[in-house]
Design a protein around this motif. Structure first.
Motif, PDB file in Angstrom:
ATOM      1  N   SER A 302       0.839  -1.207   0.000  1.00 27.96           N
ATOM      2  CA  SER A 302       0.000   0.000   0.000  1.00 27.96           C
ATOM      3  C   SER A 302       0.870   1.251   0.000  1.00 27.96           C
ATOM      4  CB  SER A 302      -0.911   0.014   1.234  1.00 27.96           C
ATOM      5  OG  SER A 302      -1.787  -1.078   1.187  1.00 27.96           O
ATOM      6  N   SER A 346      -4.884   1.199   2.971  1.00 26.83           N
ATOM      7  CA  SER A 346      -4.695  -0.134   3.537  1.00 26.83           C
ATOM      8  C   SER A 346      -5.665  -1.103   2.881  1.00 26.83           C
ATOM      9  CB  SER A 346      -4.939  -0.084   5.049  1.00 26.83           C
ATOM     10  OG  SER A 346      -4.928  -1.385   5.587  1.00 26.83           O
ATOM     11  N   THR A 351      -4.330  -2.875   9.383  1.00 27.60           N
ATOM     12  CA  THR A 351      -2.905  -2.826   9.736  1.00 27.60           C
ATOM     13  C   THR A 351      -2.710  -1.860  10.899  1.00 27.60           C
ATOM     14  OG1 THR A 351      -2.364  -3.336   7.469  1.00 27.60           O
ATOM     15  CG2 THR A 351      -0.595  -2.390   8.807  1.00 27.60           C
TER      16      THR A 351
END
Ligand code: G6P
Length: 606
Positions: A302, A346, A351
């Motif tokens: 990402s 994300s 995360t």
């Protein structure tokens, strides 16, 4: 991705539906439900979470009907909860739906005016009410009329209490397959759900609909013209089908990208005015024009998508951008000035480092926009506004299709902001027209998978690898190196091509494969020089070049071509061969591609 199953016949429908839904679990989902019809009426049971929750909620002594539809939902509109789970009901109509009804907002307003009440946040419920609104004793006709006014993509299965031995299915842009049995007929979005019961199937094409009754099936177009379809025999086993016939989920996800990129921009582009509408961005025109700085917070793949975004946003929207590792940002007392927008990227939305960085940015007064794949994830819920990338469940640990969807969304945000400052309507239109062509171009790159596999065979036993790219392809070099590291455990590094001479050039010898992304753009001539430097030191060169290129191709040991596109969208093409190369190398090395050692799909610890 959502899943549909339906059955009509002479045995208990609920147990067949539950078994069918279990075979769709591998696709990922967040809630599930069934609707069962019997002469006594209709029973709908829906639950958040796993199918076993749904199973536990069913009163098995009471649910006796022999006709029913079931669904596993992967949320797109509205949080993953019981209310938003399918089937959706409108009086006597029950409906399950895969896809997106793009004009649901306008339809909802219209239906509300005529007295329809809505319980969920979904686009699907709107379609159920529309069918109910058109119903006049004939479900098939009501579905035809309703589908005549909806825009978007759908695979649907519909029932009506007054016609308890009938399921109506239809498809446009979302798959449906009919299972032909004896006294029992089936419908599903994926043969995995029904192949325990029959291996005789008919795949519906876009624009077709089917009526299923215990005694037979009838397929027409949605506008009621007759069509002739052939019954096909399924010869594969269930395991193969769940991976769509691919050896690994990662390969399946790589090959899904023409579709997932399209799903990311579907319904969001206004090609004629060169503009973009992103429903989840709750910033007014004044706020959009007054963004002074963008900070992108992310980890892993990402973060690489964020780096591509930096190139796009700075050049085309003229906004200063910083891309931060979320783990660093959260601990270093970052400066957030008025007018700062944080894009929190994300795939999983879970995360921990990214989540905490987002909380820190909010505390410091930044406007926060979440860009996630998993609907209802923590980042999606806690960000003030957000955009879903709509890539569908990503099961392979190494991210592939989520990356290209993230880049697509960053491209759309760039056009959205650009059009409020420097970008002309004409240029915006050109960019969006090109985006519409991208899925087909991605497919052309995927078609070279076998050739890339041959290259992978040559380098599968090497221990190091260098990836070089310039401009918008520099983050792609980083992503290519990360993919190789993650799944093959070969040491790999990505560099801006010109940086090579400041260190990595010392590593170049005949044992060092160098993967160079050298597409036709402003820095092409410079990169020819970089390739010559590698050649002069006997490094092995694998180049990713634009179709028709000769200069770099002549210097290379192996050449992979990608179709020409605007520099703006090039990363969506140039990353594909790198995903395939990493994949094939890992397979040659016998590694566990979908679950590489030490890695997790969502890292919810520091
Ligand atoms: C893990 C995964 C990576 C992913 C990163 C960020 O490390 O193994 O593939 O890129 O997390 O994940 P996110 O869900 O926040 O995009």
């Amino acid at each position: 991705m959502c899943g549909i199953v339906g059955v009509v016949g002479n045995s208990n429908a609920a147990s067949i539906l539950i078994e069918g839904l279990k075979h769709l679990e591998y696709r990922g989902y967040d809630s599930a439900g069934i609707a069962i019809l019997s002469p006594d009426g209709q029973q709908i049971v829906k639950e958040k979470g796993k199918i076993r929750n749904l199973e536990a909620a069913i009163d098995w002594d009471a649910v006796k009907g022999t006709c029913g539809i079931g669904h596993t939902r992967w949320a797109t509109h509205g949080a993953p909860n019981q209310l938003n789970a399918h089937p959706h009901q409108a009086d006597k109509v029950a409906l399950v739906h895969n896809g997106i009804i793009e004009n649901h907002t306008a339809l909802k307003v219209q239906l509300s005016k005529s007295g329809h009440k809505f319980l969920s946040d979904t686009d699907t419920e709107v379609l159920a009410h529309l069918i109910e609104d058109f119903y006049d004793g004939d479900l098939v006709h009501a579905v035809q009329l309703a589908l005549g006014v909806v825009e978007g993509a759908f695979g649907i299965a519909v029932t009506h209490v007054d016609e308890p031995d009938l399921i109506v299915g239809a498809r446009k842009g979302s798959p449906l397959v009919v299972g032909v049995g004896e006294g029992m007929n089936y419908l599903a979005s994926d043969v995995a759900a029904i192949m325990e019961h029959t291996r005789q199937v008919i795949y519906l094409d876009d624009g077709e609909m089917v009526t299923l009754r215990p005694e037979g099936i009838n397929i027409t177009t949605i506008s009621n013209e007759e069509v002739k379809k052939e019954i096909q025999e399924i010869t594969w086993d269930l395991g193969q089908i769940q991976k769509g016939g691919y050896e690994h989920f990662m390969l399946k996800e790589i090959f899904e990208q023409p579709q997932t990129i399209r799903d990311s921009f579907r319904g969001r582009i206004l090609t004629d005015s060169g503009d973009v509408k992103l429903g989840g961005i709750e910033l007014n025109e004044w706020e959009l024009r007054n963004i002074r700085r963008i900070v992108i917070l992310a980890c892993g793949t990402s973060w690489h998508a964020g780096l591509v975004g930096e190139y796009l946003l700075e050049e085309y929207a003229r906004v200063p951008v910083e891309v931060e590792y979320a783990s660093e940002f959260r601990y270093r007392s970052p400066i957030i000035e008025p007018g700062t927008l944080c894009l929190v990227m994300s795939q999983s939305g879970e995360t921990l480092d990214t989540l905490e960085a987002m909380r820190e940015a909010k505390r410091k007064g930044a406007k926060v926009l979440g860009i996630t794949n998993v609907v209802g994830s923590t980042i999606a819920r806690e960000s003030e506004c957000g955009v879903y990338i709509h890539a569908g469940p990503e099961i392979g640990v190494a991210s592939t299709k989520a990356f290209t969807s993230q880049v697509t969304i960053l491209g759309l945000i760039t056009i959205l902001l650009g059009r409020r400052s420097h970008l002309s309507a004409e240029r915006g239109t050109e960019m969006l027209q090109e985006l519409e062509k991208l899925p087909a171009l991605v497919q052309k790159v995927l078609d070279q998978s076998d050739a890339i596999k041959e290259i992978a065979k040559v380098y599968a036993n090497h221990t190091n690898c260098l990836y070089l790219g310039r401009g918008v392809n520099f983050p792609i070099a980083l992503e290519g190196a990360l993919k190789l590291k993650e799944i093959s455990y070969i040491h790999a590094e990505g560099y801006p091509a010109a940086e090579m001479k400041h260190g990595p050039i010392a590593l170049i010898d005949p044992q060092m494969p160098v993967i160079v992304i050298a597409t036709r753009d402003g820095s092409y001539e410079k990169i020819v020089g970089n390739v010559q430097e590698v050649r002069a030191r006997d490094g092995k060169i694998i180049s990713i070049v634009t179709e028709g290129d000769t200069a770099i191709a002549e210097l290379s040991d192996h050449v992979i071509t990608i179709p020409a596109t605007m520099n703006f969208w090039t990363p969506l093409l140039s990353v594909i061969p790198l995903q395939l190369l990493a994949y094939h190398i890992a397979v040659f090395r016998g590694e566990d591609v979908d679950q590489p050692r030490n890695l997790a799909k969502a890292v919810t610890v520091e």
